[in-house]
Design a protein around this motif. Structure first.
Motif, PDB file in Angstrom:
ATOM      1  N   PRO A 386       6.520 -23.159   1.151  1.00 58.16           N
ATOM      2  CA  PRO A 386       5.887 -22.823   2.413  1.00 58.16           C
ATOM      3  C   PRO A 386       6.925 -23.637   3.387  1.00 58.16           C
ATOM      4  O   PRO A 386       7.082 -22.632   4.673  1.00 58.16           O
ATOM      5  CB  PRO A 386       5.280 -24.456   1.862  1.00 58.16           C
ATOM      6  N   GLN A 387       7.894 -23.872   3.039  1.00 54.62           N
ATOM      7  CA  GLN A 387       9.072 -24.426   4.089  1.00 54.62           C
ATOM      8  C   GLN A 387       9.587 -22.742   4.327  1.00 54.62           C
ATOM      9  O   GLN A 387       9.893 -22.588   5.986  1.00 54.62           O
ATOM     10  CB  GLN A 387      10.278 -25.301   3.309  1.00 54.62           C
ATOM     11  N   THR A 388      10.159 -22.210   3.472  1.00 57.54           N
ATOM     12  CA  THR A 388      11.082 -20.879   3.923  1.00 57.54           C
ATOM     13  C   THR A 388       9.746 -19.698   4.219  1.00 57.54           C
ATOM     14  O   THR A 388       9.922 -19.539   6.004  1.00 57.54           O
ATOM     15  CB  THR A 388      11.186 -20.150   2.435  1.00 57.54           C
ATOM     16  N   ALA A 389       8.200 -19.876   4.774  1.00 52.89           N
ATOM     17  CA  ALA A 389       7.355 -18.867   4.989  1.00 52.89           C
ATOM     18  C   ALA A 389       8.020 -19.849   6.139  1.00 52.89           C
ATOM     19  O   ALA A 389       7.478 -18.720   7.419  1.00 52.89           O
ATOM     20  CB  ALA A 389       6.130 -19.017   4.444  1.00 52.89           C
ATOM     21  N   MET A 390       7.455 -21.141   6.555  1.00 53.56           N
ATOM     22  CA  MET A 390       6.967 -22.002   8.074  1.00 53.56           C
ATOM     23  C   MET A 390       8.399 -21.168   8.625  1.00 53.56           C
ATOM     24  O   MET A 390       7.883 -20.819  10.408  1.00 53.56           O
ATOM     25  CB  MET A 390       7.022 -22.549   7.929  1.00 53.56           C
ATOM     26  N   GLU A 391       9.319 -21.109   8.177  1.00 55.62           N
ATOM     27  CA  GLU A 391      11.217 -21.422   9.159  1.00 55.62           C
ATOM     28  C   GLU A 391      10.804 -19.738   9.829  1.00 55.62           C
ATOM     29  O   GLU A 391      11.412 -19.610  10.370  1.00 55.62           O
ATOM     30  CB  GLU A 391      11.826 -21.098   8.001  1.00 55.62           C
ATOM     31  N   LEU A 392      10.669 -18.872   9.155  1.00 52.18           N
ATOM     32  CA  LEU A 392       9.976 -17.385   8.968  1.00 52.18           C
ATOM     33  C   LEU A 392       9.002 -17.590  10.596  1.00 52.18           C
ATOM     34  O   LEU A 392       9.445 -16.623  11.146  1.00 52.18           O
ATOM     35  CB  LEU A 392       9.460 -16.566   8.463  1.00 52.18           C
ATOM     36  N   TYR A 393       8.244 -17.977  10.325  1.00 50.93           N
ATOM     37  CA  TYR A 393       7.156 -18.153  11.113  1.00 50.93           C
ATOM     38  C   TYR A 393       7.922 -18.168  12.647  1.00 50.93           C
ATOM     39  O   TYR A 393       7.044 -17.823  13.263  1.00 50.93           O
ATOM     40  CB  TYR A 393       5.460 -18.945  10.270  1.00 50.93           C
ATOM     41  N   ASN A 394       7.894 -19.593  12.107  1.00 53.62           N
ATOM     42  CA  ASN A 394       8.888 -19.648  13.657  1.00 53.62           C
ATOM     43  C   ASN A 394       9.816 -19.367  14.482  1.00 53.62           C
ATOM     44  O   ASN A 394       9.838 -19.433  15.239  1.00 53.62           O
ATOM     45  CB  ASN A 394       9.320 -21.469  13.340  1.00 53.62           C
ATOM     46  N   ASP A 395      10.378 -18.909  13.163  1.00 53.20           N
ATOM     47  CA  ASP A 395      11.794 -18.168  14.173  1.00 53.20           C
ATOM     48  C   ASP A 395      10.829 -17.143  15.010  1.00 53.20           C
ATOM     49  O   ASP A 395      11.329 -16.611  16.138  1.00 53.20           O
ATOM     50  CB  ASP A 395      12.555 -16.816  12.216  1.00 53.20           C
ATOM     51  N   ALA A 396      10.116 -16.355  14.104  1.00 54.67           N
ATOM     52  CA  ALA A 396       9.079 -14.864  15.020  1.00 54.67           C
ATOM     53  C   ALA A 396       8.526 -15.473  16.187  1.00 54.67           C
ATOM     54  O   ALA A 396       8.477 -14.818  17.032  1.00 54.67           O
ATOM     55  CB  ALA A 396       8.344 -14.715  13.783  1.00 54.67           C
ATOM     56  N   ILE A 397       7.887 -16.554  16.737  1.00 50.48           N
ATOM     57  CA  ILE A 397       7.037 -17.057  17.406  1.00 50.48           C
ATOM     58  C   ILE A 397       8.135 -17.264  18.579  1.00 50.48           C
ATOM     59  O   ILE A 397       8.391 -16.854  19.872  1.00 50.48           O
ATOM     60  CB  ILE A 397       6.802 -18.410  17.632  1.00 50.48           C
ATOM     61  N   GLU A 398       9.631 -17.917  18.195  1.00 45.47           N
ATOM     62  CA  GLU A 398      10.677 -18.079  19.435  1.00 45.47           C
ATOM     63  C   GLU A 398      10.988 -16.779  19.962  1.00 45.47           C
ATOM     64  O   GLU A 398      11.395 -16.814  20.892  1.00 45.47           O
ATOM     65  CB  GLU A 398      11.855 -19.016  18.704  1.00 45.47           C
ATOM     66  N   SER A 399      10.906 -15.746  19.022  1.00 42.91           N
ATOM     67  CA  SER A 399      11.147 -14.295  19.009  1.00 42.91           C
ATOM     68  C   SER A 399       9.745 -13.542  20.127  1.00 42.91           C
ATOM     69  O   SER A 399      10.545 -12.749  20.237  1.00 42.91           O
ATOM     70  CB  SER A 399      12.049 -13.334  18.426  1.00 42.91           C
TER      71      SER A 399
END
Length: 543
Positions: A386-399
């Motif tokens: 979950p942690q790696t998945a949400m880090e990738l999700y947040n990175d995408a939202i910021e972009s």
């Protein structure tokens, strides 16, 4: 009145191409091949005007008998047909596996087929007779061969290539890209690549490079895919979408369980790296005897520059991805894409960075497809959490990447078997995001299917529930879909079963099996219009 000239021959040839395409799209690959062999390849092939009288629609051309010569397009149509057939066979194989329940017990549903119908289907599938009419008053009847399977499609396409060569028909770039989609190991991909340059003298264009990268990824050789990408960088012929082609190849290389050691990227030890060594040696030998355009083309297409090509920061691409897993390499590639585009405006007016600026315009800004592919790679690793998945999700939202269904499906699958965390993040973060995206303002001419993104996200949750061995939660998800006005289908059930196949939960558990039975009933909608089940008799019993 039409005369016997080249325009008539060209029109007939084009008509054959169109007819073959129509047959292949209609699923009649064997008939298309029979027509090609009988009417185009045969040395006695003619198209007399009287032939038109055999058909319902009469087209009469007043010209002498014409012989139709095979051209590159005829072969390309058939080879591409075999490639699509191979893809369909692969998809069908996966679908058949998915329809097998992961937790098997007698289901509260009995499906039977009458003996007569079974015999009828067996007789129908055993042979198919195809009648091809030739000249007036005569017909050629033959028993068609069975539809080519996944293993035979490559064989048929390879034979077609040899027929092309025997008939002095020159293969082109489209021929090579279609054949690349049929290769089943790294050596055959590399061999075809070398033949296209040295034997067929076809310039390795960007589409061919893309097909090579994709082919290596499909047969789980990320090292060779990365090496070809490195070669494109060396030659400075890269396109913006090449970055996503590479990410897609890395995702394909992870779709089946492979030895982690084999999936580790080692570019210079890859099969693709042998191309530069062998072709360079042959080019050097040829240049010592006689200079030729052929040798120049080999050097242009394959031989890398002695001056190493570097990315911004003076780093070689091989140094970036070597000794990494596909996911680690994908993350490193994403960092290059983000950094280069973030710095693009900073150095735009700096004369000392002219070369870097030129390169940065060849580096794609990460888009929704980029993040979706990286999430897909993560979902197929053993380190999904979950942690790696949400880090990738947040990175995408910021972009500023939208939370569409495909992206969220891949993100949710990246939770591995942690269904509790997936449900928690779904309720608090992911569901509000996808609903906002689903309800965004659209053009009045939009053909968007309502609920499409929500369904894709729910399917991701169904997969995680299957991987966790929790059919009870999957059943609750189906009820939640009904509440939101979404229709659970067999696709929903297949997503659960795909995840369940990798589950280590005891499949003999009685209670779990009851949940699976209920889930099967909820996701299987019986419709009298469903042609797949018209010949079957069912008794549906719900206790």
């Amino acid at each position: 009145v039409y005369r016997n000239d080249d325009s008539i021959v060209s029109s007939i040839s084009d008509a054959y191409s169109t007819f073959l395409i129509a047959l292949i799209k209609g699923g009649e690959m064997d008939i298309a091949r029979s027509i090609f062999d009988s009417f185009i390849l045969s040395s006695s092939t003619t198209v007399p005007a009287s032939t038109a009288n055999n058909y319902q629609t009469t087209l009469i051309f007043d010209f002498d008998t014409q012989q139709v010569q095979p051209i590159t397009r005829h072969f390309n149509v058939l080879i591409e047909g075999y490639r699509h057939l191979s893809d369909k066979e692969m998809t069908s194989t996966k679908a058949n596996k998915a329809t097998t329940p992961a937790m098997t017990t007698p289901i509260t549903e009995t499906m039977t087929m009458t003996t007569a119908q079974s015999k009828k289907n067996s007789a129908t599938s055993s042979s198919t007779t195809t009648s091809i009419k030739g000249t007036a008053g005569a017909s050629t009847s033959s028993t068609s061969t069975s539809t080519p399977t996944l293993n035979s499609s490559l064989h048929h396409a390879t034979k077609l290539l040899q027929i092309m060569i025997d008939n002095n028909v020159q293969p082109d770039a489209y021929t090579i890209t279609s054949l690349m989609g049929l290769q089943n190991n790294s050596n055959s991909i590399t061999h075809l690549w070398k033949r296209s340059i040295s034997e067929f003298q076809i310039h390795t264009s960007i589409p061919i490079y893309h097909s090579i990268i994709t082919a290596y990824g499909r047969i789980h050789d990320p090292s060779s895919a990365c090496f070809v990408f490195h070669l494109m960088l060396q030659k400075n012929i890269i396109a913006l979408n090449t970055w996503n082609v590479l990410l897609s190849a890395l995702a394909k290389s992870m779709r089946h369980k492979v030895d982690p050691e084999l999936s580790t990227i080692h570019c210079l030890q890859s099969v693709a790296a042998t191309v530069t060594a062998t072709v360079t040696a042959s080019a050097t030998a040829a240049s010592t005897t006689a200079a030729s355009n052929h040798t120049d083309r080999i050097e242009e297409d394959i031989i890398m520059s002695h001056e190493d090509f570097t990315l911004p920061g003076k780093t070689s691409f091989i140094d970036i991805v070597d000794n990494k897993s596909p996911f680690e390499a994908a993350k490193a590639i994403l960092d290059i894409m983000k950094k280069s585009n973030n710095d693009r405006n900073d150095n735009r007016n700096d004369d000392n960075n002219i070369d870097d600026n030129k390169l940065k315009h060849l580096i794609l800004k990460p888009n929704a497809q980029s993040y979706c592919l990286i999430a897909s790679i993560l979902s197929h690793t053993n380190h999904a959490d979950p942690q790696t998945a949400m880090e990738l999700y947040n990175d995408a939202i910021e972009s500023n990447i939208p939370a569409d269904g495909r992206f969220l499906n891949a993100i949710i699958r990246s939770f591995g078997n942690d269904i509790d965390s997936a449900i928690l993040k779904w309720k608090n973060i992911l569901r509000p995001a996808v609903i906002a995206y689903e309800n965004r303002e659209r053009s009045k001419y939009s053909t968007h299917k309502q609920g499409k993104n929500l369904i894709a996200a729910y399917h991701g949750l169904m997969h995680v529930a299957g991987k966790a061995g929790r059919p009870d939660i999957a059943l609750r998800l189906v009820y939640a879909m009904n509440k939101e006005g979404l229709q659970p289908t067999e696709s929903s059930l297949n997503c659960f079963q795909t995840g369940a196949r990798s589950s280590k939960v005891d499949k003999s558990n009685f209670l779990n099996n009851q949940y699976v039975n209920l889930l099967t009933i909820e996701c299987t909608k019986y419709n009298s219009q469903d042609k797949r089940r018209m010949s079957e008799k069912r008794v549906r019993i719900i206790i």
